[in-house]
Design a protein around this motif. Structure first.
Motif, PDB file in Angstrom:
ATOM      1  N   CYS A 189      10.591   1.236   2.753  1.00 40.06           N
ATOM      2  CA  CYS A 189      11.000   1.530   1.199  1.00 40.06           C
ATOM      3  C   CYS A 189      10.508   0.448   0.324  1.00 40.06           C
ATOM      4  CB  CYS A 189      12.370   1.650   1.090  1.00 40.06           C
ATOM      5  SG  CYS A 189      12.896   3.375   1.829  1.00 40.06           S
ATOM      6  N   ARG A 190      10.261   0.791  -0.949  1.00 43.90           N
ATOM      7  CA  ARG A 190       9.986  -0.101  -2.024  1.00 43.90           C
ATOM      8  C   ARG A 190      11.484  -0.862  -2.380  1.00 43.90           C
ATOM      9  NH1 ARG A 190       7.457   4.588  -3.456  1.00 43.90           N
ATOM     10  NH2 ARG A 190       5.409   4.490  -3.824  1.00 43.90           N
ATOM     11  N   LEU A 191      11.126  -2.061  -3.016  1.00 43.65           N
ATOM     12  CA  LEU A 191      12.379  -3.069  -3.087  1.00 43.65           C
ATOM     13  C   LEU A 191      13.326  -2.201  -3.985  1.00 43.65           C
ATOM     14  CD1 LEU A 191      13.805  -5.708  -3.117  1.00 43.65           C
ATOM     15  CD2 LEU A 191      12.364  -6.285  -5.044  1.00 43.65           C
ATOM     16  N   ARG A 192      12.902  -1.505  -5.234  1.00 42.38           N
ATOM     17  CA  ARG A 192      14.112  -0.839  -5.942  1.00 42.38           C
ATOM     18  C   ARG A 192      14.767   0.285  -5.356  1.00 42.38           C
ATOM     19  NH1 ARG A 192      16.126  -4.611  -8.872  1.00 42.38           N
ATOM     20  NH2 ARG A 192      14.436  -5.916  -9.281  1.00 42.38           N
ATOM     21  N   GLU A 193      14.121   1.092  -4.446  1.00 40.70           N
ATOM     22  CA  GLU A 193      14.613   1.953  -3.561  1.00 40.70           C
ATOM     23  C   GLU A 193      15.953   1.603  -2.733  1.00 40.70           C
ATOM     24  OE1 GLU A 193      10.597   4.890  -3.179  1.00 40.70           O
ATOM     25  OE2 GLU A 193      11.237   3.762  -1.500  1.00 40.70           O
ATOM     26  N   LYS A 206      12.816  11.896  -3.483  1.00 39.34           N
ATOM     27  CA  LYS A 206      12.121  11.460  -2.095  1.00 39.34           C
ATOM     28  C   LYS A 206      13.332  11.457  -1.221  1.00 39.34           C
ATOM     29  CE  LYS A 206      10.030   7.286  -0.291  1.00 39.34           C
ATOM     30  NZ  LYS A 206       9.524   5.992  -0.439  1.00 39.34           N
ATOM     31  N   THR A 207      12.864  12.177   0.195  1.00 40.27           N
ATOM     32  CA  THR A 207      13.698  12.030   1.401  1.00 40.27           C
ATOM     33  C   THR A 207      13.250  10.991   2.153  1.00 40.27           C
ATOM     34  OG1 THR A 207      14.197  14.290   0.905  1.00 40.27           O
ATOM     35  CG2 THR A 207      14.564  13.527   3.034  1.00 40.27           C
ATOM     36  N   HIS A 251       7.135  -7.209  -0.748  1.00 47.63           N
ATOM     37  CA  HIS A 251       6.235  -5.848  -0.754  1.00 47.63           C
ATOM     38  C   HIS A 251       5.422  -5.717   0.653  1.00 47.63           C
ATOM     39  CE1 HIS A 251       5.310  -2.000  -2.335  1.00 47.63           C
ATOM     40  NE2 HIS A 251       3.652  -2.341  -2.267  1.00 47.63           N
ATOM     41  N   ASP A 252       5.065  -7.054   1.294  1.00 47.11           N
ATOM     42  CA  ASP A 252       4.356  -6.995   2.272  1.00 47.11           C
ATOM     43  C   ASP A 252       5.070  -6.545   3.521  1.00 47.11           C
ATOM     44  OD1 ASP A 252       2.158  -8.233   1.220  1.00 47.11           O
ATOM     45  OD2 ASP A 252       2.964 -10.046   1.322  1.00 47.11           O
ATOM     46  N   LEU A 253       6.495  -6.418   3.363  1.00 48.52           N
ATOM     47  CA  LEU A 253       7.233  -5.827   4.446  1.00 48.52           C
ATOM     48  C   LEU A 253       6.973  -4.078   4.644  1.00 48.52           C
ATOM     49  CD1 LEU A 253      10.588  -7.306   4.173  1.00 48.52           C
ATOM     50  CD2 LEU A 253       8.797  -8.195   5.258  1.00 48.52           C
ATOM     51  N   ARG A 254       6.680  -3.553   3.452  1.00 52.44           N
ATOM     52  CA  ARG A 254       6.170  -1.992   3.290  1.00 52.44           C
ATOM     53  C   ARG A 254       4.758  -1.678   4.041  1.00 52.44           C
ATOM     54  NH1 ARG A 254       7.267   2.566   0.358  1.00 52.44           N
ATOM     55  NH2 ARG A 254       5.172   3.678  -0.737  1.00 52.44           N
ATOM     56  N   HIS A 255       3.809  -2.924   3.673  1.00 49.75           N
ATOM     57  CA  HIS A 255       2.660  -2.656   4.421  1.00 49.75           C
ATOM     58  C   HIS A 255       2.539  -3.103   5.910  1.00 49.75           C
ATOM     59  CE1 HIS A 255       0.773  -2.724   0.273  1.00 49.75           C
ATOM     60  NE2 HIS A 255       0.730  -4.045   0.037  1.00 49.75           N
ATOM     61  N   LEU A 308      -2.923   8.826   9.271  1.00 43.89           N
ATOM     62  CA  LEU A 308      -2.699   8.413   7.927  1.00 43.89           C
ATOM     63  C   LEU A 308      -1.703   9.645   7.241  1.00 43.89           C
ATOM     64  CD1 LEU A 308      -6.077   7.016   6.921  1.00 43.89           C
ATOM     65  CD2 LEU A 308      -4.031   5.844   7.492  1.00 43.89           C
ATOM     66  N   PRO A 309      -1.956  10.836   7.442  1.00 44.34           N
ATOM     67  CA  PRO A 309      -1.088  11.950   6.778  1.00 44.34           C
ATOM     68  C   PRO A 309       0.515  11.688   6.906  1.00 44.34           C
ATOM     69  CG  PRO A 309      -2.960  13.011   7.520  1.00 44.34           C
ATOM     70  CD  PRO A 309      -3.041  11.535   7.836  1.00 44.34           C
ATOM     71  N   VAL A 310       0.672  11.472   8.193  1.00 46.94           N
ATOM     72  CA  VAL A 310       2.169  11.256   8.499  1.00 46.94           C
ATOM     73  C   VAL A 310       2.751   9.779   7.721  1.00 46.94           C
ATOM     74  CG1 VAL A 310       3.746  10.617  10.362  1.00 46.94           C
ATOM     75  CG2 VAL A 310       1.953  12.348  10.547  1.00 46.94           C
ATOM     76  N   ILE A 311       1.723   8.925   7.879  1.00 49.63           N
ATOM     77  CA  ILE A 311       2.179   7.491   7.335  1.00 49.63           C
ATOM     78  C   ILE A 311       2.422   7.820   5.796  1.00 49.63           C
ATOM     79  CG2 ILE A 311       1.394   5.152   6.701  1.00 49.63           C
ATOM     80  CD1 ILE A 311      -0.076   5.163   9.583  1.00 49.63           C
ATOM     81  N   GLY A 312       1.578   8.505   5.155  1.00 50.94           N
ATOM     82  CA  GLY A 312       1.779   8.906   3.708  1.00 50.94           C
ATOM     83  C   GLY A 312       2.974   9.358   3.388  1.00 50.94           C
ATOM     84  N   ARG A 313       3.535  10.260   4.244  1.00 48.91           N
ATOM     85  CA  ARG A 313       4.625  11.119   3.991  1.00 48.91           C
ATOM     86  C   ARG A 313       5.708  10.174   4.118  1.00 48.91           C
ATOM     87  NH1 ARG A 313       5.206  16.936   6.302  1.00 48.91           N
ATOM     88  NH2 ARG A 313       7.221  16.857   5.075  1.00 48.91           N
ATOM     89  N   LEU A 314       5.804   9.417   5.205  1.00 44.02           N
ATOM     90  CA  LEU A 314       6.775   8.226   5.417  1.00 44.02           C
ATOM     91  C   LEU A 314       7.129   7.332   4.296  1.00 44.02           C
ATOM     92  CD1 LEU A 314       6.397   7.629   9.114  1.00 44.02           C
ATOM     93  CD2 LEU A 314       8.211   8.746   8.136  1.00 44.02           C
ATOM     94  N   LEU A 315       5.955   6.989   3.782  1.00 40.57           N
ATOM     95  CA  LEU A 315       5.951   6.061   2.559  1.00 40.57           C
ATOM     96  C   LEU A 315       6.414   6.733   1.122  1.00 40.57           C
ATOM     97  CD1 LEU A 315       3.034   3.690   3.658  1.00 40.57           C
ATOM     98  CD2 LEU A 315       5.535   3.288   3.734  1.00 40.57           C
ATOM     99  N   GLY A 316       6.061   8.101   1.105  1.00 44.11           N
ATOM    100  CA  GLY A 316       6.305   8.867   0.048  1.00 44.11           C
ATOM    101  C   GLY A 316       5.254   8.819  -0.805  1.00 44.11           C
ATOM    102  N   HIS A 317       3.887   8.552  -0.563  1.00 45.14           N
ATOM    103  CA  HIS A 317       2.695   8.358  -1.507  1.00 45.14           C
ATOM    104  C   HIS A 317       2.337   9.874  -2.027  1.00 45.14           C
ATOM    105  CE1 HIS A 317       0.920   4.504   0.851  1.00 45.14           C
ATOM    106  NE2 HIS A 317       1.952   4.501  -0.024  1.00 45.14           N
ATOM    107  N   ALA A 318       2.117   9.817  -3.356  1.00 46.54           N
ATOM    108  CA  ALA A 318       1.788  11.116  -3.859  1.00 46.54           C
ATOM    109  C   ALA A 318       0.344  11.599  -3.766  1.00 46.54           C
ATOM    110  CB  ALA A 318       2.106  10.906  -5.383  1.00 46.54           C
TER     111      ALA A 318
END
Length: 424
Positions: free
Chosen positions: A267-271, A297-298, A351-355, A368-378
């Motif tokens: 997750c992002r820090l603010r999340e 976001k879920t 933020h490097d923890l997210r990376h 990559l599609p699965v990772i994108g969904r986990l991270l919530g990338h638009a």
């Protein structure tokens, strides 16, 4: 009204007589010096805006006496009268320009009417910082419709030491002028940041290795239990006054939990800092965030993340409360600085923890599609930065190529390549 050759000596001889009067130049019709009752003197030019006696008379103030020389003022008057001869109305144009805001005034309207109303608080604060700290001091007094690409490019170049920040200045200025065009403040399509080549930005991703994660985990455990010892700068004259029992840095259980959640969820820090217990569905193992950088976001929670949340005390509406339990914690700077220093991870950002979360997924062949969904990338392009870590297809290709080369080296060019054993 009198006519005479306007010279510096003649202007100095003009005396205020309690009423406004004008002395006209005897060589350029319409050019003169106006003397106000206060004694203030200015160069003016008078003309008719149009043809015929019915055309309105305009007066254009060139400059205050003393700002420019009489010769310079006379040349300016000739230029103005020349534009009148070509059908223009300089005085009217000047009045219109006075209604155009400066860049500073445009920035304030942009922030109040657009950014704060339509952007998230974090984005709004970022825009405000760029405008107040960089743009306004540099070009704030310039009329918004007069800001040139040259001025903007010069500002951009002056920030070459911080290329990321320099490029964000171009983005903010471009966004501000898009707003100004839509609202009619400047001509639509005006953008003094367009066409300026951006600086190359080095990739900012930093992925923690297994060994680094082990050291980080040990530092977090130490910080939340016994505390991390810190060295006192003995050269500091106040060092001797620091009580020895306070020479340990401890972090609170919620702060330690926040660091683990950042790693376990990506997750992002603010999340995480703005997370409320109401968003946590323990039965289904998910977080339902009503808002994030990309909207609703879920987040699918894994076993380690669930263990962290289930092991926390609910002392506030927020999972990670601040000093005021009614508000979330503002940041994790101090605990993060303490544990990374202890773990020897200089320069690693939160933020490097997210990376890191994404890198483990990509290296594990999740796609990559699965990772994108986990991270919530638009956007899929956002996840593409991890493509170089998705090495499963490359590993298979490398095995195939090397297998054929090895068979040829062994003198068995027609030998079938044995299928690669699936990696555990």
């Amino acid at each position: 009204m009198t006519n005479q050759r306007i010279t510096k000596r003649g202007i100095e001889a003009l005396q205020c007589n309690g009423r406004e009067f004008t002395v006209w130049d005897d060589s350029v019709t319409g050019f003169g010096v106006r003397v106000r009752p206060s004694g203030a003197k200015s160069y003016v030019v008078v003309y008719r805006a149009g043809a015929g006696r019915g055309a309105p008379v305009r007066r254009y103030t060139i400059a205050a006496v003393g700002k420019i020389t009489p010769e310079h003022a006379r040349e300016r008057a000739k230029t103005i009268l020349g534009s009148v001869a070509h059908g223009q109305d300089p005085a009217s144009q000047k009045t219109t320009e006075r209604g155009t805001p400066t860049v500073s005034e445009l920035a304030d309207r942009f922030m109040a009417d657009h950014v704060r109303a339509k952007r998230k608080p974090g984005t709004a604060e970022f825009y405000r910082d760029i405008l107040d700290r960089i743009v306004k001091p540099a070009v704030g007094t310039t009329k918004a419709d007069k800001l040139t690409r040259f001025q903007t490019g010069k500002l951009h170049s002056s920030l070459s030491a911080t290329p990321f920040q320099a490029n964000r200045v171009l983005a903010v200025v471009g966004s501000m002028y898009a707003y100004a065009g839509r609202t009619g403040i400047v001509t639509e399509g005006t953008n003094p940041a367009r066409g300026i080549e951006k600086f190359k930005e080095d990739r900012r991703e930093r992925f923690l290795t297994g060994d680094e994660l082990e050291r980080l985990g040990a530092a977090i455990r130490e910080a939340e239990t016994t505390g991390i010892p810190w060295m006192v700068d003995e050269s500091n004259p106040n060092a001797k006054h620091v009580p020895k029992e306070r020479r340990l840095t401890k972090i609170s259980p919620p702060a330690a939990a926040a660091l683990r959640l950042l790693l376990f969820t990506g997750c992002r820090l603010r999340e995480i800092l703005n997370l409320k217990w109401d968003y946590f569905d323990a039965d289904r193992g998910v977080l339902f965030l009503p808002d994030s950088k990309t909207g609703r976001k879920t987040i699918i929670l894994n076993a380690p993340a669930l263990a962290v949340l289930n092991g926390m005390q609910r002392v506030s509406a927020y999972v990670v409360p601040g000093d005021d339990p009614e508000k979330p914690r503002h940041d994790l700077k101090r605990p993060w600085e303490a544990v990374t220093k202890r773990a020897g991870l200089s320069g690693v950002r939160l933020h490097d923890l997210r990376h890191t979360y994404a890198s483990f997924g990509a290296a594990g062949g999740l796609g990559l599609p699965v990772i994108g969904r986990l991270l919530g990338h638009a956007q899929a392009a956002t996840t593409a930065r991890y493509a170089h870590l998705d090495n499963d297809p490359l590993r298979r290709a490398s095995e195939s190529i090397a297998g054929k080369i090895a068979a040829a080296l062994d003198g068995n060019r027609k030998a079938a390549v044995a299928p690669m054993r699936k990696l555990a």
